[in-house]
Motif scaffolding. Structure first.
Motif, PDB file in Angstrom:
ATOM      1  N   GLU A 151       3.373  12.245 -18.555  1.00 15.16           N
ATOM      2  CA  GLU A 151       3.543  11.546 -17.270  1.00 15.16           C
ATOM      3  C   GLU A 151       4.154  12.483 -16.225  1.00 15.16           C
ATOM      4  OE1 GLU A 151       3.201   7.759 -15.092  1.00 15.16           O
ATOM      5  OE2 GLU A 151       2.289   8.662 -16.863  1.00 15.16           O
ATOM      6  N   ASN A 152       5.084  13.324 -16.664  1.00 14.18           N
ATOM      7  CA  ASN A 152       5.746  14.254 -15.742  1.00 14.18           C
ATOM      8  C   ASN A 152       4.797  15.310 -15.175  1.00 14.18           C
ATOM      9  OD1 ASN A 152       8.282  13.081 -15.832  1.00 14.18           O
ATOM     10  ND2 ASN A 152       8.977  14.335 -17.542  1.00 14.18           N
ATOM     11  N   MET A 153       3.653  15.482 -15.787  1.00 17.69           N
ATOM     12  CA  MET A 153       2.676  16.460 -15.315  1.00 17.69           C
ATOM     13  C   MET A 153       1.661  15.842 -14.345  1.00 17.69           C
ATOM     14  SD  MET A 153       3.592  19.295 -16.682  1.00 17.69           S
ATOM     15  CE  MET A 153       5.281  18.690 -16.461  1.00 17.69           C
ATOM     16  N   SER A 154       1.805  14.552 -14.064  1.00 14.91           N
ATOM     17  CA  SER A 154       0.860  13.854 -13.202  1.00 14.91           C
ATOM     18  C   SER A 154       1.145  14.145 -11.733  1.00 14.91           C
ATOM     19  CB  SER A 154       0.935  12.350 -13.477  1.00 14.91           C
ATOM     20  OG  SER A 154       0.669  12.094 -14.836  1.00 14.91           O
ATOM     21  N   THR A 155       0.097  14.133 -10.924  1.00 16.04           N
ATOM     22  CA  THR A 155       0.232  14.539  -9.520  1.00 16.04           C
ATOM     23  C   THR A 155      -0.653  13.715  -8.588  1.00 16.04           C
ATOM     24  OG1 THR A 155      -1.442  16.249  -9.894  1.00 16.04           O
ATOM     25  CG2 THR A 155       0.850  16.951 -10.008  1.00 16.04           C
ATOM     26  N   LEU A 156      -0.262  13.730  -7.324  1.00 15.33           N
ATOM     27  CA  LEU A 156      -1.006  13.056  -6.253  1.00 15.33           C
ATOM     28  C   LEU A 156      -1.295  14.055  -5.150  1.00 15.33           C
ATOM     29  CD1 LEU A 156      -1.801  10.634  -4.241  1.00 15.33           C
ATOM     30  CD2 LEU A 156       0.643  10.610  -3.671  1.00 15.33           C
ATOM     31  N   LYS A 157      -2.476  13.967  -4.583  1.00 19.79           N
ATOM     32  CA  LYS A 157      -2.777  14.775  -3.400  1.00 19.79           C
ATOM     33  C   LYS A 157      -3.628  13.957  -2.437  1.00 19.79           C
ATOM     34  CE  LYS A 157      -3.901  19.453  -1.960  1.00 19.79           C
ATOM     35  NZ  LYS A 157      -4.250  20.823  -2.418  1.00 19.79           N
ATOM     36  N   ALA A 200      -4.743   4.549  -5.875  1.00 20.82           N
ATOM     37  CA  ALA A 200      -5.238   5.713  -6.615  1.00 20.82           C
ATOM     38  C   ALA A 200      -4.427   5.932  -7.884  1.00 20.82           C
ATOM     39  CB  ALA A 200      -5.204   6.959  -5.732  1.00 20.82           C
ATOM     40  N   ALA A 201      -3.104   5.760  -7.777  1.00 17.83           N
ATOM     41  CA  ALA A 201      -2.243   5.918  -8.956  1.00 17.83           C
ATOM     42  C   ALA A 201      -2.526   4.835  -9.989  1.00 17.83           C
ATOM     43  CB  ALA A 201      -0.776   5.888  -8.537  1.00 17.83           C
ATOM     44  N   LEU A 202      -2.740   3.616  -9.525  1.00 16.39           N
ATOM     45  CA  LEU A 202      -2.990   2.507 -10.439  1.00 16.39           C
ATOM     46  C   LEU A 202      -4.294   2.688 -11.221  1.00 16.39           C
ATOM     47  CD1 LEU A 202      -2.271  -0.296 -11.548  1.00 16.39           C
ATOM     48  CD2 LEU A 202      -3.429  -1.278  -9.557  1.00 16.39           C
ATOM     49  N   ILE A 203      -5.358   3.057 -10.534  1.00 13.84           N
ATOM     50  CA  ILE A 203      -6.636   3.182 -11.234  1.00 13.84           C
ATOM     51  C   ILE A 203      -6.676   4.443 -12.102  1.00 13.84           C
ATOM     52  CG2 ILE A 203      -7.903   1.757  -9.593  1.00 13.84           C
ATOM     53  CD1 ILE A 203      -9.018   4.249  -8.287  1.00 13.84           C
ATOM     54  N   ALA A 204      -5.888   5.451 -11.733  1.00 15.45           N
ATOM     55  CA  ALA A 204      -5.769   6.627 -12.604  1.00 15.45           C
ATOM     56  C   ALA A 204      -5.132   6.220 -13.926  1.00 15.45           C
ATOM     57  CB  ALA A 204      -4.952   7.725 -11.936  1.00 15.45           C
ATOM     58  N   LYS A 205      -4.053   5.433 -13.848  1.00 15.51           N
ATOM     59  CA  LYS A 205      -3.406   4.942 -15.062  1.00 15.51           C
ATOM     60  C   LYS A 205      -4.350   4.066 -15.871  1.00 15.51           C
ATOM     61  CE  LYS A 205       0.596   4.944 -15.835  1.00 15.51           C
ATOM     62  NZ  LYS A 205       1.159   6.226 -16.104  1.00 15.51           N
ATOM     63  N   LYS A 206      -5.031   3.165 -15.186  1.00 18.67           N
ATOM     64  CA  LYS A 206      -5.919   2.230 -15.882  1.00 18.67           C
ATOM     65  C   LYS A 206      -7.088   2.948 -16.546  1.00 18.67           C
ATOM     66  CE  LYS A 206      -7.815  -2.405 -15.291  1.00 18.67           C
ATOM     67  NZ  LYS A 206      -8.060  -3.517 -14.337  1.00 18.67           N
ATOM     68  N   SER A 207      -7.508   4.072 -15.978  1.00 24.29           N
ATOM     69  CA  SER A 207      -8.627   4.819 -16.565  1.00 24.29           C
ATOM     70  C   SER A 207      -8.308   5.312 -17.967  1.00 24.29           C
ATOM     71  CB  SER A 207      -8.999   6.007 -15.672  1.00 24.29           C
ATOM     72  OG  SER A 207      -8.068   7.067 -15.801  1.00 24.29           O
ATOM     73  N   LEU A 208      -7.012   5.491 -18.252  1.00 21.98           N
ATOM     74  CA  LEU A 208      -6.600   5.978 -19.572  1.00 21.98           C
ATOM     75  C   LEU A 208      -6.812   4.929 -20.662  1.00 21.98           C
ATOM     76  CD1 LEU A 208      -3.310   7.805 -18.543  1.00 21.98           C
ATOM     77  CD2 LEU A 208      -5.501   8.870 -19.154  1.00 21.98           C
ATOM     78  N   LEU A 209      -7.065   3.680 -20.289  1.00 18.03           N
ATOM     79  CA  LEU A 209      -7.354   2.637 -21.263  1.00 18.03           C
ATOM     80  C   LEU A 209      -8.794   2.712 -21.753  1.00 18.03           C
ATOM     81  CD1 LEU A 209      -5.641  -0.424 -19.510  1.00 18.03           C
ATOM     82  CD2 LEU A 209      -4.680   1.036 -21.297  1.00 18.03           C
ATOM     83  N   VAL A 266      -5.350  10.999  -7.557  1.00 13.96           N
ATOM     84  CA  VAL A 266      -4.222  11.041  -8.486  1.00 13.96           C
ATOM     85  C   VAL A 266      -4.721  11.500  -9.844  1.00 13.96           C
ATOM     86  CG1 VAL A 266      -2.533   9.674  -9.776  1.00 13.96           C
ATOM     87  CG2 VAL A 266      -2.811   9.312  -7.318  1.00 13.96           C
ATOM     88  N   VAL A 267      -4.006  12.447 -10.439  1.00 12.39           N
ATOM     89  CA  VAL A 267      -4.277  12.885 -11.803  1.00 12.39           C
ATOM     90  C   VAL A 267      -3.145  12.376 -12.680  1.00 12.39           C
ATOM     91  CG1 VAL A 267      -4.622  14.844 -13.339  1.00 12.39           C
ATOM     92  CG2 VAL A 267      -5.452  14.963 -10.975  1.00 12.39           C
TER      93      VAL A 267
END
Length: 281
Positions: A151-157, A200-209, A266-267
């Protein structure tokens, strides 16, 4: 109107978090086995073998597959024809988390506030809950205990529309390269493109499901996922950052409508312990 007791929600949450922490998904395990066979680095092969063995032991003995048993993240699709009775919906979720982490001997990793005292809540609550109201009379619950090495390696641009697909590609590859061994590769790379900062952050997280062997329904994004996975695995970071061709198991992209002036990306990186479980009430 269908009535569902809060206690039933609590019980499902508890079982899902126990399952997610003990039993890796078959999609992840199958992909690890596949990549272990394909890995060219002897060290990389050995690391993947150890990860696979660890996951099998965790499942057989019902113990945590990783010492970081994660922040409890919950996605709920709540049917608009459902009435929650005999209790508080949010407290039911938190009590389910509380019981899972206490009875499953899972590490408690949540602090009450982030900056000053950082006092541990001692039961891994409160959970992060993402609620969506949908048609119907069912409740679909998906949970993911999210470890923070990744999680700490995640980023937004906030890219400009003119940056286009190559700008998005450059940002994603740069993010993974900078992360190096820190997120415990092989990783799953969740990407959210579009919307606003929080969308963007929400759908990035959801994509991991999403299963690591399932591509985006849009052929253009599916091809982009495959291209990015190939590019990432050419970085040579490898399993545990010790070199090899298996830096990532999958790249999952989700996208949303966005403003004409923006291109948010968001990654959200997840380690090889890509834990999630779901159920429908």
């Amino acid at each position: 109107m269908r009535k569902v007791k809060a206690e039933q929600i609590k019980d499902v949450i508890k079982e899902l978090f126990l399952k997610a922490n003990f039993v890796i998904g078959t999609d992840i395990l199958d992909m690890l086995i596949k990549r272990q066979k394909e890995e060219k680095s002897p060290t990389g092969k050995a690391v993947l073998s150890q990860i696979i063995e660890n996951d099998v032991i965790a499942s057989d003995e019902k113990i945590a597959m990783c010492q970081d048993t994660g922040y409890a993240v919950v996605f709920v699709e709540l049917g608009q024809e459902v009435l929650i009775v005999d209790g508080d919906f949010n407290e039911a979720i938190n009590q389910g988390v509380r019981e899972a982490y206490e009875e499953g001997y899972l590490r408690k990793s949540v602090v009450e506030e982030p900056l000053f005292e950082r006092k541990n809540t001692k039961d891994n609550t409160p959970a992060i809950v993402h609620l969506e109201i949908v048609p119907g009379d069912k409740i679909k619950i998906a949970v993911t205990p999210k470890g923070f090495g990744s999680e700490n390696m995640s980023t937004l641009k906030m890219l400009k529309p003119a940056d286009g697909i190559e700008g998005v590609r450059e940002f994603i590859i740069e993010t993974v390269e900078k992360a190096g061994p820190n997120p415990c590769p092989p990783i799953v790379v969740g990407i959210g493109i579009g919307g606003t900062v929080e969308k963007a952050a929400l759908i990035a997280k959801k994509s991991l499901l999403r299963s690591v062997d399932e591509r985006n329904n849009d052929d253009r994004y599916a091809r982009f996922e495959e291209e990015l996975l190939e590019d990432i695995n050419k970085l040579g970071i490898g399993p545990a950052g010790l070199g090899g061709i298996t830096t990532a198991l999958a790249v999952n992209i989700e996208f949303a409508p966005t403003h004409i002036a923006g291109l948010p990306v968001v990654v959200n990186i997840c380690c090889h312990a890509a834990r999630h479980a779901e159920a429908t009430i």
